[in-house]
Design an enzyme around this catalytic site. Structure first.
Site, PDB file in Angstrom:
ATOM      1  N   LEU A  25      37.707  43.884  51.387  1.00  0.00           N
ATOM      2  CA  LEU A  25      38.593  42.873  50.830  1.00  0.00           C
ATOM      3  C   LEU A  25      40.019  43.127  51.346  1.00  0.00           C
ATOM      4  O   LEU A  25      40.396  44.273  51.576  1.00  0.00           O
ATOM      5  CB  LEU A  25      38.551  42.910  49.289  1.00  0.00           C
ATOM      6  N   GLU A  33      40.440  40.692  38.214  1.00  0.00           N
ATOM      7  CA  GLU A  33      39.772  39.673  39.039  1.00  0.00           C
ATOM      8  C   GLU A  33      38.337  40.117  39.315  1.00  0.00           C
ATOM      9  O   GLU A  33      37.397  39.340  39.183  1.00  0.00           O
ATOM     10  CB  GLU A  33      40.568  39.452  40.336  1.00  0.00           C
TER      11      GLU A  33
HETATM   12  N1  FOL Z   1      34.535  36.851  44.257  1.00  0.00           N
HETATM   13  C1  FOL Z   1      35.666  37.117  43.581  1.00  0.00           C
HETATM   14  N2  FOL Z   1      36.142  36.216  42.731  1.00  0.00           N
HETATM   15  N3  FOL Z   1      36.310  38.273  43.743  1.00  0.00           N
HETATM   16  C2  FOL Z   1      35.841  39.218  44.588  1.00  0.00           C
HETATM   17  O1  FOL Z   1      36.473  40.286  44.726  1.00  0.00           O
HETATM   18  C3  FOL Z   1      34.652  38.988  45.321  1.00  0.00           C
HETATM   19  N4  FOL Z   1      34.135  39.930  46.159  1.00  0.00           N
HETATM   20  C4  FOL Z   1      33.004  39.644  46.802  1.00  0.00           C
HETATM   21  C5  FOL Z   1      32.386  38.415  46.611  1.00  0.00           C
HETATM   22  N5  FOL Z   1      32.887  37.506  45.790  1.00  0.00           N
HETATM   23  C6  FOL Z   1      34.020  37.771  45.126  1.00  0.00           C
HETATM   24  C7  FOL Z   1      32.384  40.639  47.729  1.00  0.00           C
HETATM   25  N6  FOL Z   1      32.882  41.989  47.588  1.00  0.00           N
HETATM   26  C8  FOL Z   1      32.097  44.489  44.351  1.00  0.00           C
HETATM   27  C9  FOL Z   1      32.772  44.979  45.455  1.00  0.00           C
HETATM   28  C10 FOL Z   1      33.040  44.132  46.529  1.00  0.00           C
HETATM   29  C11 FOL Z   1      32.607  42.801  46.504  1.00  0.00           C
HETATM   30  C12 FOL Z   1      31.933  42.334  45.389  1.00  0.00           C
HETATM   31  C13 FOL Z   1      31.693  43.189  44.317  1.00  0.00           C
HETATM   32  C14 FOL Z   1      31.826  45.406  43.202  1.00  0.00           C
HETATM   33  O2  FOL Z   1      31.889  46.612  43.312  1.00  0.00           O
HETATM   34  N7  FOL Z   1      31.523  44.836  42.026  1.00  0.00           N
HETATM   35  C15 FOL Z   1      31.184  45.556  40.815  1.00  0.00           C
HETATM   36  C16 FOL Z   1      32.507  45.924  40.225  1.00  0.00           C
HETATM   37  C17 FOL Z   1      32.702  46.072  38.805  1.00  0.00           C
HETATM   38  C18 FOL Z   1      34.150  46.387  38.427  1.00  0.00           C
HETATM   39  O3  FOL Z   1      34.858  47.105  39.131  1.00  0.00           O
HETATM   40  O4  FOL Z   1      34.561  45.842  37.391  1.00  0.00           O
HETATM   41  C19 FOL Z   1      30.298  44.634  39.962  1.00  0.00           C
HETATM   42  O5  FOL Z   1      29.605  45.153  39.097  1.00  0.00           O
HETATM   43  O6  FOL Z   1      30.293  43.407  40.195  1.00  0.00           O
END
Ligand code: FOL
Length: 212
Positions: A25, A33
């Site tokens: 990102l 977010e």
């Molecule tokens: N959409 C939006 N609105 N924001 C984003 O940052 C995003 N990122 C992606 C796709 N759509 C998005 C792709 N990249 C994680 C990391 C990178 C990523 C997507 C998700 C991740 O680690 N998610 C965990 C994080 C939980 C937290 O830190 O609260 C998850 O459980 O979804």
């Protein structure tokens, strides 16, 4: 007959639709977010059985970009698309431990359609990137809405979402607040207060719908 499968794209993008830099990102530290992304992709409509899992579809590079300790993204059926996949997709023994692998977006959707009729109830289906997979999804009738987090601050980006979403973009209209909140299942700030800020980065949550 099960309802036709609907796709929702979810992304955060700068004003010129920048979504990535150097395989990750463009920003860091948008914790609230990211928490919104996690809540919305996990939340199942209250009309569905509580054991329902939503699915998230992503390209292989997006999978690689997620910190290993967060993969698969828990509480969701993770589907990863890679051209080098040869086996047919199969449901993992533990969806929190391994993703489904598919060789194309079409194959992923065919698998999810079959799944509908089987044991594990399937809820919403989100496409979470990256640019190549978003591009393929935008070409499909199944893609009905886009949850866009509009990042107002500027960031260097080397990958862009392949559609400039703005007022007047052909085939798309921005949803009203009430409709947006009804669909995501939570209150979303609007107007002047609608602009969020996290360590100096401003952004706004939006929903866009396809106009047929
Ligand atoms: N959409 C939006 N609105 N924001 C984003 O940052 C995003 N990122 C992606 C796709 N759509 C998005 C792709 N990249 C994680 C990391 C990178 C990523 C997507 C998700 C991740 O680690 N998610 C965990 C994080 C939980 C937290 O830190 O609260 C998850 O459980 O979804």
């Amino acid at each position: 007959m099960p309802p036709p499968l609907e796709l929702t794209l979810i992304l955060a993008a700068t004003r010129d639709m920048g979504i990535g830099l150097n395989g990750t990102l463009p920003w860091t530290g948008l914790k609230r977010e990211m928490a919104y992304f996690a809540r919305v992709t996990k939340r199942v409509p209250p009309s569905l059985p509580p054991t329902t899992l939503n699915a998230i579809i992503m390209g292989r590079k997006t999978w690689d970009s997620i910190p290993a300790r967060f993969r698969p993204l828990k509480g969701r059926l993770n589907v990863v698309i890679s051209r080098s996949v040869t086996a047919a997709p199969s449901y993992p023994r533990d969806a929190n431990a391994e993703p489904v692998m598919a060789s194309s977006l079409e194959q992923a959707l065919a698998f999810l359609r079959e799944q509908q009729t089987q044991t594990q109830p399937l809820g919403r289906v989100f496409v979470i990137g990256g640019a190549q997979i978003y591009g393929a999804a935008l070409g499909l009738r199944e893609t009905r809405r886009i949850l866009l987090t509009r990042v107002v601050s500027d960031f260097e980006c080397d990958v862009r979402f392949p559609l400039q979403l703005e007022e007047g973009t052909e085939g798309w209209k921005r949803a009203e607040q009430g409709e947006f909140e009804g669909w995501v299942g939570e209150k979303v700030e609007e107007g002047e207060e609608g602009e969020q800020e996290e360590n100096g980065t401003r952004y706004e949550f939006q929903m866009w719908e396809r106009v047929d």
